[in-house]
Design an enzyme around this catalytic site. Structure first.
Site, short mmCIF file in Angstrom:
data_model
loop_
_atom_site.label_atom_id
_atom_site.label_comp_id
_atom_site.label_asym_id
_atom_site.label_seq_id
_atom_site.Cartn_x
_atom_site.Cartn_y
_atom_site.Cartn_z
N LEU A 1 0.83 -1.20 0.00
CA LEU A 1 0.00 0.00 0.00
C LEU A 1 0.86 1.25 0.00
O LEU A 1 2.05 1.22 0.32
CB LEU A 1 -0.93 -0.03 1.21
CG LEU A 1 -1.86 -1.26 1.21
CD1 LEU A 1 -2.42 -1.51 2.60
CD2 LEU A 1 -2.97 -1.09 0.19
N THR B 1 6.10 0.96 1.52
CA THR B 1 7.11 1.86 2.08
C THR B 1 6.42 2.76 3.09
O THR B 1 5.75 3.73 2.74
CB THR B 1 7.76 2.69 0.96
OG1 THR B 1 8.32 1.80 -0.01
CG2 THR B 1 8.87 3.57 1.52
N LYS C 1 14.64 0.73 3.74
CA LYS C 1 13.92 1.13 2.52
C LYS C 1 13.81 2.65 2.43
O LYS C 1 13.98 3.24 1.35
CB LYS C 1 12.53 0.49 2.47
CG LYS C 1 11.69 0.92 1.26
CD LYS C 1 12.34 0.49 -0.06
CE LYS C 1 11.64 1.08 -1.27
NZ LYS C 1 10.26 0.63 -1.43
N LYS D 1 6.46 11.48 -0.75
CA LYS D 1 6.05 10.88 0.52
C LYS D 1 7.21 10.15 1.18
O LYS D 1 7.43 10.28 2.39
CB LYS D 1 4.88 9.92 0.26
CG LYS D 1 4.37 9.17 1.47
CD LYS D 1 5.01 7.79 1.65
CE LYS D 1 4.75 6.87 0.48
NZ LYS D 1 5.34 5.52 0.71
#
Length: 290
Positions: free
Chosen positions: A67, A98, A173, A241
């Site tokens: 998502l 992430t 990540k 983001k």
């Protein structure tokens, strides 16, 4: 041994390819996506299309989510009709999106309280690698849970790297994506300088892409910038983001990510300019419109 039933939540650019890899490799599959139209192709290929995350999780031994952000992940795991509500004890729950370390740890606690097992397993690679089963999984969680998950992860990828306890995959990540975002932002500025000068663009870019700056990312993105081809491989707004999340995580570790902040400003300009739903390479466009 029969393959476990899997529930897959989130069928965007990455999730659709990952879910299809599981389906083609013989895993019984239930899928859910908030935009139900995105689930229809997989339904035609044999997946059960669930009306809610809870329905998708009903018979699953493994639940995987891919998502966009914390908000979407929280909604599909813990919201009304969330997947965890119907997860049976012992179910293996894997978050591949992430998201922040804080949310991963909160989700891991909720999963354990439910009597289930948890891994955070975000990926490197983009749409192409998801569709071809060549992703790299960055995993946080216990060794025991990882070994249970390994056949499923390898059905979607080419490598699995165990980084440590829950949250470790999420952290590396974000670090990975912040470095990528800075590279892309600097490439956009460099290309703007080239295009506004008397330099031959092709020759100038060959110097960059064949020299020390020429990472695989720089090579791929420079081609998209110059074609131009902004068909999404990685959405521009999602890189913004990720940079925002990485800056917050850096702050938690008393590291001020000044380069990430500068890169985020350029990606935000891209969003303001109407390029948020395009590929990350569209960060070059605001420079061209000045």
């Amino acid at each position: 041994m029969s393959k476990p039933h899997i529930a897959f939540l989130g069928l965007g650019l990455m999730g659709s390819g990952m879910a299809r890899q599981l389906l083609t490799k013989g895993y019984p599959l239930s899928v859910f996506n908030r935009d139900a139209d995105k689930a229809k192709p997989l339904g035609k290929e044999g997946a059960h299309v669930a009306a809610t995350p809870a329905e998708a999780a009903t018979h699953a031994k493994v639940i995987i989510s891919m998502l966009a952000d914390n908000i979407a992940s929280r909604e599909l795991w813990l919201g009304e009709n969330g997947a965890l509500a119907n997860a049976a004890p012992g179910t293996l729950c894997i978050e591949c999106g992430t998201v922040t370390v804080e949310w991963v740890k909160e989700l891991a606690e909720a999963v354990v309280q439910k009597g289930c097992e948890f891994l955070d397993a975000p990926v490197t690679g983009s749409k192409t690698q998801a569709a071809s089963g060549e992703l790299n999984f960055l995993v946080g969680g216990s060794n025991e849970s990882l070994e249970k998950a390994r056949p499923v992860l390898m059905a979607m990828g080419k490598s699995v790297t165990h980084l440590g306890p829950a949250g470790s995959g999420a952290l590396i990540k974000l670090i990975n994506n912040f470095v990528c975002g800075v590279q892309i932002a600097s490439l956009a500025e460099a290309l703007a300088m080239i295009e506004r000068s008397n330099l031959d663009r092709t020759s100038a870019l060959e110097v960059l892409t064949n020299g020390a700056p020429g990472s695989p990312l720089v090579k791929a993105v420079s081609t998209r910038m110059t074609t131009p081809d902004f068909t999404p491989n990685f959405l521009l707004r999602l890189m913004a983001k990720d940079l925002d999340y990485a800056i917050a995580e850096g702050g938690n570790l008393s590291v001020d990510l000044t380069t990430a902040k500068a890169a985020l400003g350029l990606f935000q300009q891209g969003i303001t300019g109407g390029h948020g739903e395009k590929d990350i390479s569209a960060i070059i466009e605001p420079f061209r419109n000045r």
